[in-house]
Design an enzyme around this catalytic site. Structure first.
Site, PDB file in Angstrom:
ATOM      1  CE  LYS A  30     -30.645  -8.954 -28.860  1.00  0.00           C
ATOM      2  NZ  LYS A  30     -29.933  -9.659 -27.812  1.00  0.00           N
TER       3      LYS A  30
ATOM      4  NE  ARG B 205     -28.041  -3.914 -24.563  1.00  0.00           N
ATOM      5  CZ  ARG B 205     -28.154  -3.786 -25.877  1.00  0.00           C
ATOM      6  NH1 ARG B 205     -29.100  -4.427 -26.535  1.00  0.00           N
ATOM      7  NH2 ARG B 205     -27.325  -3.008 -26.536  1.00  0.00           N
TER       8      ARG B 205
HETATM    9  C1  8Y4 Z   1     -28.537 -10.872 -33.030  1.00  0.00           C
HETATM   10  C2  8Y4 Z   1     -29.585 -10.057 -32.756  1.00  0.00           C
HETATM   11  C3  8Y4 Z   1     -27.272 -10.480 -32.662  1.00  0.00           C
HETATM   12  C4  8Y4 Z   1     -29.390  -8.863 -32.138  1.00  0.00           C
HETATM   13  C5  8Y4 Z   1     -27.066  -9.269 -32.055  1.00  0.00           C
HETATM   14  C6  8Y4 Z   1     -28.118  -8.467 -31.763  1.00  0.00           C
HETATM   15  C7  8Y4 Z   1     -27.548  -7.757 -25.919  1.00  0.00           C
HETATM   16  C8  8Y4 Z   1     -26.515  -6.982 -25.413  1.00  0.00           C
HETATM   17  C9  8Y4 Z   1     -26.788  -6.543 -27.502  1.00  0.00           C
HETATM   18  C10 8Y4 Z   1     -28.209  -8.667 -25.033  1.00  0.00           C
HETATM   19  C11 8Y4 Z   1     -26.730  -7.879 -23.315  1.00  0.00           C
HETATM   20  C12 8Y4 Z   1     -28.645  -6.483 -30.381  1.00  0.00           C
HETATM   21  C13 8Y4 Z   1     -24.938  -5.286 -26.335  1.00  0.00           C
HETATM   22  C14 8Y4 Z   1     -28.006  -5.384 -29.747  1.00  0.00           C
HETATM   23  N1  8Y4 Z   1     -27.715  -7.468 -27.242  1.00  0.00           N
HETATM   24  N2  8Y4 Z   1     -26.109  -7.028 -24.129  1.00  0.00           N
HETATM   25  N3  8Y4 Z   1     -26.033  -6.231 -26.425  1.00  0.00           N
HETATM   26  N4  8Y4 Z   1     -27.764  -8.673 -23.740  1.00  0.00           N
HETATM   27  N5  8Y4 Z   1     -26.361  -7.967 -22.028  1.00  0.00           N
HETATM   28  N6  8Y4 Z   1     -27.842  -7.292 -31.107  1.00  0.00           N
HETATM   29  O1  8Y4 Z   1     -29.104  -9.420 -25.377  1.00  0.00           O
HETATM   30  O2  8Y4 Z   1     -29.823  -6.554 -30.222  1.00  0.00           O
HETATM   31  S1  8Y4 Z   1     -26.450  -5.809 -29.035  1.00  0.00           S
END
Ligand code: 8Y4
Length: 276
Positions: free
Chosen positions: A221, A255
């Site tokens: 992230k 995750r």
């Molecule tokens: C900012 C940074 C915004 C990264 C979105 C992202 C999570 C998740 C994702 C999480 C759970 C991502 C689907 C991938 N992140 N589900 N999903 N917890 N439960 N996005 O942190 O890193 S999306």
């Protein structure tokens, strides 16, 4: 600690890794790699071999600035992958979705857990999840992906995130989803600045009060970009460090994109924590 889901029970006595399987053309760190169902299945089986106990299949990009999606597109991406994975392998499949129709179809085709970054707040999602018998991961997000990094202010990020998750847990129980099917996630990066993410991780153990397993998604992230200056695919070491801290602070589901390395980190952190 056990999590009841649509196809049985997941033992969370020890923390487990949820492997990320993105079936999108534009996910921010591995987008487009697994858009073909055959390749997605292959990647899912690889994640299982690496030690993932949950495979999180997602067809909607929730990267900052992403635009909202059509449920038909999402269905077409994720259902073939969920079905194929469920046929080949007894691993718990999680559907990363907020859409009522996708929830229903995903569980019909073999998913046991709904991982919803919108915590079942879209129309029909709560009822669909309740009918399905799935476990649910309730995640905190401030705003929507399109706008969530715009103006972020919390009086107390810990109290506000915890209160929102408690309210969504109560809504689930009122809709007929037992607490034994729920887990909660503070939603690192979703409408949070670096300082908020660090505070949530530092005090992650405070979420144990909610009485259900804690999920943490920190892999690759942007907080790691801010801390190390590295691009998403260069964030393995940082991601493993964050996964370690999450388990030390009570996470039972981590995750991750890099499953093998994260499984090792989780085992080490769990041993240091003293196995409880
Ligand atoms: C900012 C940074 C915004 C990264 C979105 C992202 C999570 C998740 C994702 C999480 C759970 C991502 C689907 C991938 N992140 N589900 N999903 N917890 N439960 N996005 O942190 O890193 S999306």
């Amino acid at each position: 600690m056990l999590l009841r889901h649509a196809r049985g029970t997941l033992d969370l006595t020890q923390p487990v890794v949820m492997g990320v399987l993105n079936v999108t053309p534009d996910s921010f760190s591995d987008g487009g790699h697994y858009l073909d169902p055959g390749r997605a299945l292959e990647q899912g089986l690889r994640l299982v071999e690496e030690g993932a106990q949950i495979i999180d299949v997602g067809g909607e990009s929730t990267r900052p600035g992403a635009t909202p999606m059509d449920s038909a597109v999402e269905l077409r991406r994720v259902i073939p992958v969920i079905r194929a994975l469920a046929q080949r392998c007894p691993v718990l499949i999680s559907a990363d979705t907020s859409d009522a129709l996708v929830i229903e179809q995903a569980v019909d085709h073999g998913a046991g857990l709904i991982n919803d970054v919108r915590a079942l707040q879209k129309p029909g999602a709560l009822a669909a999840a309740a009918r399905s018998g799935a476990a649910v991961c309730l995640m905190h997000m401030r705003g929507e992906p399109a706008t969530m990094q715009q103006k972020i202010a919390y009086e107390s990020v810990l109290a506000e995130v915890r209160a929102m998750l408690a309210a969504r847990m109560a809504a689930c129980v009122a809709a007929g989803i037992e607490a034994a099917r729920l887990c909660v996630d503070p939603g690192f990066g979703f409408g949070k600045q670096l300082a908020h993410n660090l505070e949530l991780l530092r005090h992650l153990s405070g979420f144990a009060q909610l009485g259900v397993p804690i999920v943490a998604g920190l892999s690759r992230k942007s907080m790691l970009g801010a801390l190390t200056g590295r691009t998403p695919t260069e964030r393995l070491a940082g991601s493993v460090a964050l996964a370690t801290i999450a388990v030390l602070n009570g996470a039972r589901i981590v995750r991750a994109h890099d499953v093998a390395a994260t499984v090792d980190a989780v085992r080490v952190a769990w041993a240091v924590r003293g196995g409880s």
